[in-house]
Design a protein around this motif. Sequence first.
Motif, PDB file in Angstrom:
ATOM      1  N   SER A 178       0.845  -1.194   0.000  1.00 50.19           N
ATOM      2  CA  SER A 178       0.000   0.000   0.000  1.00 50.19           C
ATOM      3  C   SER A 178       0.881   1.245   0.000  1.00 50.19           C
ATOM      4  O   SER A 178       2.004   1.226   0.500  1.00 50.19           O
ATOM      5  CB  SER A 178      -0.918   0.020   1.224  1.00 50.19           C
ATOM      6  OG  SER A 178      -0.175   0.301   2.386  1.00 50.19           O
ATOM      7  N   CYS A 179       0.367   2.306  -0.549  1.00 53.06           N
ATOM      8  CA  CYS A 179       1.117   3.570  -0.601  1.00 53.06           C
ATOM      9  C   CYS A 179       1.395   4.110   0.799  1.00 53.06           C
ATOM     10  O   CYS A 179       2.449   4.688   1.046  1.00 53.06           O
ATOM     11  CB  CYS A 179       0.360   4.602  -1.422  1.00 53.06           C
ATOM     12  SG  CYS A 179       0.413   4.237  -3.179  1.00 53.06           S
ATOM     13  N   GLY A 180       0.469   3.924   1.710  1.00 56.72           N
ATOM     14  CA  GLY A 180       0.679   4.393   3.076  1.00 56.72           C
ATOM     15  C   GLY A 180       1.907   3.760   3.695  1.00 56.72           C
ATOM     16  O   GLY A 180       2.740   4.438   4.302  1.00 56.72           O
ATOM     17  N   GLU A 181       2.040   2.474   3.517  1.00 57.98           N
ATOM     18  CA  GLU A 181       3.180   1.741   4.066  1.00 57.98           C
ATOM     19  C   GLU A 181       4.495   2.183   3.412  1.00 57.98           C
ATOM     20  O   GLU A 181       5.484   2.455   4.094  1.00 57.98           O
ATOM     21  CB  GLU A 181       2.959   0.241   3.828  1.00 57.98           C
ATOM     22  CG  GLU A 181       4.049  -0.641   4.335  1.00 57.98           C
ATOM     23  CD  GLU A 181       3.780  -2.113   4.035  1.00 57.98           C
ATOM     24  OE1 GLU A 181       4.684  -2.904   4.335  1.00 57.98           O
ATOM     25  OE2 GLU A 181       2.712  -2.463   3.513  1.00 57.98           O
ATOM     26  N   ILE A 182       4.486   2.299   2.114  1.00 62.96           N
ATOM     27  CA  ILE A 182       5.706   2.648   1.381  1.00 62.96           C
ATOM     28  C   ILE A 182       6.099   4.098   1.621  1.00 62.96           C
ATOM     29  O   ILE A 182       7.267   4.402   1.819  1.00 62.96           O
ATOM     30  CB  ILE A 182       5.531   2.367  -0.126  1.00 62.96           C
ATOM     31  CG1 ILE A 182       5.317   0.873  -0.366  1.00 62.96           C
ATOM     32  CG2 ILE A 182       6.712   2.894  -0.925  1.00 62.96           C
ATOM     33  CD1 ILE A 182       6.384  -0.031   0.221  1.00 62.96           C
ATOM     34  N   PHE A 183       5.126   5.013   1.612  1.00 66.83           N
ATOM     35  CA  PHE A 183       5.471   6.416   1.804  1.00 66.83           C
ATOM     36  C   PHE A 183       6.026   6.673   3.195  1.00 66.83           C
ATOM     37  O   PHE A 183       6.898   7.515   3.361  1.00 66.83           O
ATOM     38  CB  PHE A 183       4.283   7.326   1.478  1.00 66.83           C
ATOM     39  CG  PHE A 183       4.356   7.861   0.081  1.00 66.83           C
ATOM     40  CD1 PHE A 183       4.333   7.019  -1.002  1.00 66.83           C
ATOM     41  CD2 PHE A 183       4.473   9.219  -0.143  1.00 66.83           C
ATOM     42  CE1 PHE A 183       4.441   7.506  -2.290  1.00 66.83           C
ATOM     43  CE2 PHE A 183       4.571   9.723  -1.428  1.00 66.83           C
ATOM     44  CZ  PHE A 183       4.554   8.861  -2.506  1.00 66.83           C
ATOM     45  N   ASP A 184       5.563   5.952   4.191  1.00 70.59           N
ATOM     46  CA  ASP A 184       6.146   6.093   5.533  1.00 70.59           C
ATOM     47  C   ASP A 184       7.622   5.700   5.506  1.00 70.59           C
ATOM     48  O   ASP A 184       8.460   6.359   6.123  1.00 70.59           O
ATOM     49  CB  ASP A 184       5.390   5.236   6.549  1.00 70.59           C
ATOM     50  CG  ASP A 184       3.998   5.768   6.848  1.00 70.59           C
ATOM     51  OD1 ASP A 184       3.724   6.947   6.526  1.00 70.59           O
ATOM     52  OD2 ASP A 184       3.180   5.001   7.392  1.00 70.59           O
ATOM     53  N   LYS A 185       7.943   4.652   4.756  1.00 69.04           N
ATOM     54  CA  LYS A 185       9.332   4.187   4.680  1.00 69.04           C
ATOM     55  C   LYS A 185      10.210   5.144   3.892  1.00 69.04           C
ATOM     56  O   LYS A 185      11.340   5.409   4.296  1.00 69.04           O
ATOM     57  CB  LYS A 185       9.378   2.791   4.060  1.00 69.04           C
ATOM     58  CG  LYS A 185       8.847   1.724   4.979  1.00 69.04           C
ATOM     59  CD  LYS A 185       8.904   0.359   4.360  1.00 69.04           C
ATOM     60  CE  LYS A 185       8.304  -0.658   5.312  1.00 69.04           C
ATOM     61  NZ  LYS A 185       8.336  -2.003   4.766  1.00 69.04           N
ATOM     62  N   VAL A 186       9.719   5.656   2.768  1.00 68.54           N
ATOM     63  CA  VAL A 186      10.569   6.548   1.970  1.00 68.54           C
ATOM     64  C   VAL A 186      10.804   7.879   2.679  1.00 68.54           C
ATOM     65  O   VAL A 186      11.849   8.487   2.500  1.00 68.54           O
ATOM     66  CB  VAL A 186      10.054   6.766   0.529  1.00 68.54           C
ATOM     67  CG1 VAL A 186      10.031   5.465  -0.243  1.00 68.54           C
ATOM     68  CG2 VAL A 186       8.727   7.456   0.487  1.00 68.54           C
ATOM     69  N   VAL A 187       9.875   8.306   3.488  1.00 63.38           N
ATOM     70  CA  VAL A 187      10.083   9.525   4.272  1.00 63.38           C
ATOM     71  C   VAL A 187      11.080   9.237   5.401  1.00 63.38           C
ATOM     72  O   VAL A 187      11.981  10.030   5.657  1.00 63.38           O
ATOM     73  CB  VAL A 187       8.750  10.072   4.826  1.00 63.38           C
ATOM     74  CG1 VAL A 187       8.989  11.157   5.863  1.00 63.38           C
ATOM     75  CG2 VAL A 187       7.887  10.615   3.692  1.00 63.38           C
ATOM     76  N   ALA A 188      10.927   8.100   6.048  1.00 65.24           N
ATOM     77  CA  ALA A 188      11.825   7.740   7.152  1.00 65.24           C
ATOM     78  C   ALA A 188      13.273   7.587   6.675  1.00 65.24           C
ATOM     79  O   ALA A 188      14.203   7.939   7.404  1.00 65.24           O
ATOM     80  CB  ALA A 188      11.356   6.452   7.811  1.00 65.24           C
ATOM     81  N   THR A 189      13.458   7.097   5.449  1.00 66.31           N
ATOM     82  CA  THR A 189      14.813   6.930   4.907  1.00 66.31           C
ATOM     83  C   THR A 189      15.290   8.178   4.171  1.00 66.31           C
ATOM     84  O   THR A 189      16.371   8.174   3.595  1.00 66.31           O
ATOM     85  CB  THR A 189      14.889   5.717   3.965  1.00 66.31           C
ATOM     86  OG1 THR A 189      13.974   5.902   2.894  1.00 66.31           O
ATOM     87  CG2 THR A 189      14.604   4.426   4.699  1.00 66.31           C
ATOM     88  N   LYS A 190      14.453   9.207   4.156  1.00 67.69           N
ATOM     89  CA  LYS A 190      14.775  10.496   3.542  1.00 67.69           C
ATOM     90  C   LYS A 190      14.984  10.424   2.025  1.00 67.69           C
ATOM     91  O   LYS A 190      15.722  11.217   1.455  1.00 67.69           O
ATOM     92  CB  LYS A 190      15.967  11.139   4.230  1.00 67.69           C
ATOM     93  CG  LYS A 190      15.715  11.410   5.697  1.00 67.69           C
ATOM     94  CD  LYS A 190      16.795  12.231   6.312  1.00 67.69           C
ATOM     95  CE  LYS A 190      16.701  12.430   7.783  1.00 67.69           C
ATOM     96  NZ  LYS A 190      15.532  12.635   8.459  1.00 67.69           N
ATOM     97  N   MET A 191      14.313   9.451   1.382  1.00 63.91           N
ATOM     98  CA  MET A 191      14.355   9.408  -0.085  1.00 63.91           C
ATOM     99  C   MET A 191      13.622  10.615  -0.667  1.00 63.91           C
ATOM    100  O   MET A 191      14.035  11.152  -1.689  1.00 63.91           O
ATOM    101  CB  MET A 191      13.728   8.118  -0.622  1.00 63.91           C
ATOM    102  CG  MET A 191      14.613   6.921  -0.504  1.00 63.91           C
ATOM    103  SD  MET A 191      13.873   5.448  -1.227  1.00 63.91           S
ATOM    104  CE  MET A 191      14.012   5.805  -2.963  1.00 63.91           C
ATOM    105  N   ILE A 192      12.518  10.979  -0.035  1.00 62.69           N
ATOM    106  CA  ILE A 192      11.820  12.213  -0.392  1.00 62.69           C
ATOM    107  C   ILE A 192      11.460  12.924   0.912  1.00 62.69           C
ATOM    108  O   ILE A 192      11.230  12.278   1.932  1.00 62.69           O
ATOM    109  CB  ILE A 192      10.548  11.974  -1.248  1.00 62.69           C
ATOM    110  CG1 ILE A 192       9.523  11.135  -0.524  1.00 62.69           C
ATOM    111  CG2 ILE A 192      10.893  11.386  -2.591  1.00 62.69           C
ATOM    112  CD1 ILE A 192       8.184  11.072  -1.228  1.00 62.69           C
ATOM    113  N   PRO A 193      11.422  14.242   0.865  1.00 60.29           N
ATOM    114  CA  PRO A 193      11.064  14.989   2.080  1.00 60.29           C
ATOM    115  C   PRO A 193       9.609  14.749   2.488  1.00 60.29           C
ATOM    116  O   PRO A 193       8.751  14.498   1.637  1.00 60.29           O
ATOM    117  CB  PRO A 193      11.264  16.450   1.678  1.00 60.29           C
ATOM    118  CG  PRO A 193      12.043  16.429   0.421  1.00 60.29           C
ATOM    119  CD  PRO A 193      11.809  15.112  -0.226  1.00 60.29           C
ATOM    120  N   GLU A 194       9.349  14.829   3.767  1.00 62.14           N
ATOM    121  CA  GLU A 194       7.997  14.628   4.288  1.00 62.14           C
ATOM    122  C   GLU A 194       7.012  15.613   3.655  1.00 62.14           C
ATOM    123  O   GLU A 194       5.881  15.263   3.348  1.00 62.14           O
ATOM    124  CB  GLU A 194       7.978  14.768   5.807  1.00 62.14           C
ATOM    125  CG  GLU A 194       6.627  14.474   6.419  1.00 62.14           C
ATOM    126  CD  GLU A 194       6.649  14.513   7.936  1.00 62.14           C
ATOM    127  OE1 GLU A 194       5.589  14.260   8.527  1.00 62.14           O
ATOM    128  OE2 GLU A 194       7.701  14.786   8.533  1.00 62.14           O
TER     129      GLU A 194
END
Length: 73
Positions: free
Chosen positions: A41-57
């Motif tokens: 799900s996008c919710g799960e993935i977006f939490d991870k990409v923000v946490a790893t700083k791939m994209i800003p929150e």
Amino acid sequence: MTFRDLKVKDVFETPEYRKVMEQYAAKLLKYPGVKLLYKKSCGEIFDKVVATKMIPEEDAKKVETEINKLLGA
């Protein structure tokens, strides 16, 4: 349904949603392993990409807001 409920595949393969991604999170579109995440799900993935700083929150929130508008949520 909201952005966080959508599958990654739906977002990447729907032209309207893809345009939003290109505008705010183009880096994710170029990520080589994205097809491995299609069933998540996008919710799960977006939490991870923000946490790893791939994209800003801030950009992740813009993507979520814009796609929710398109969904009518």
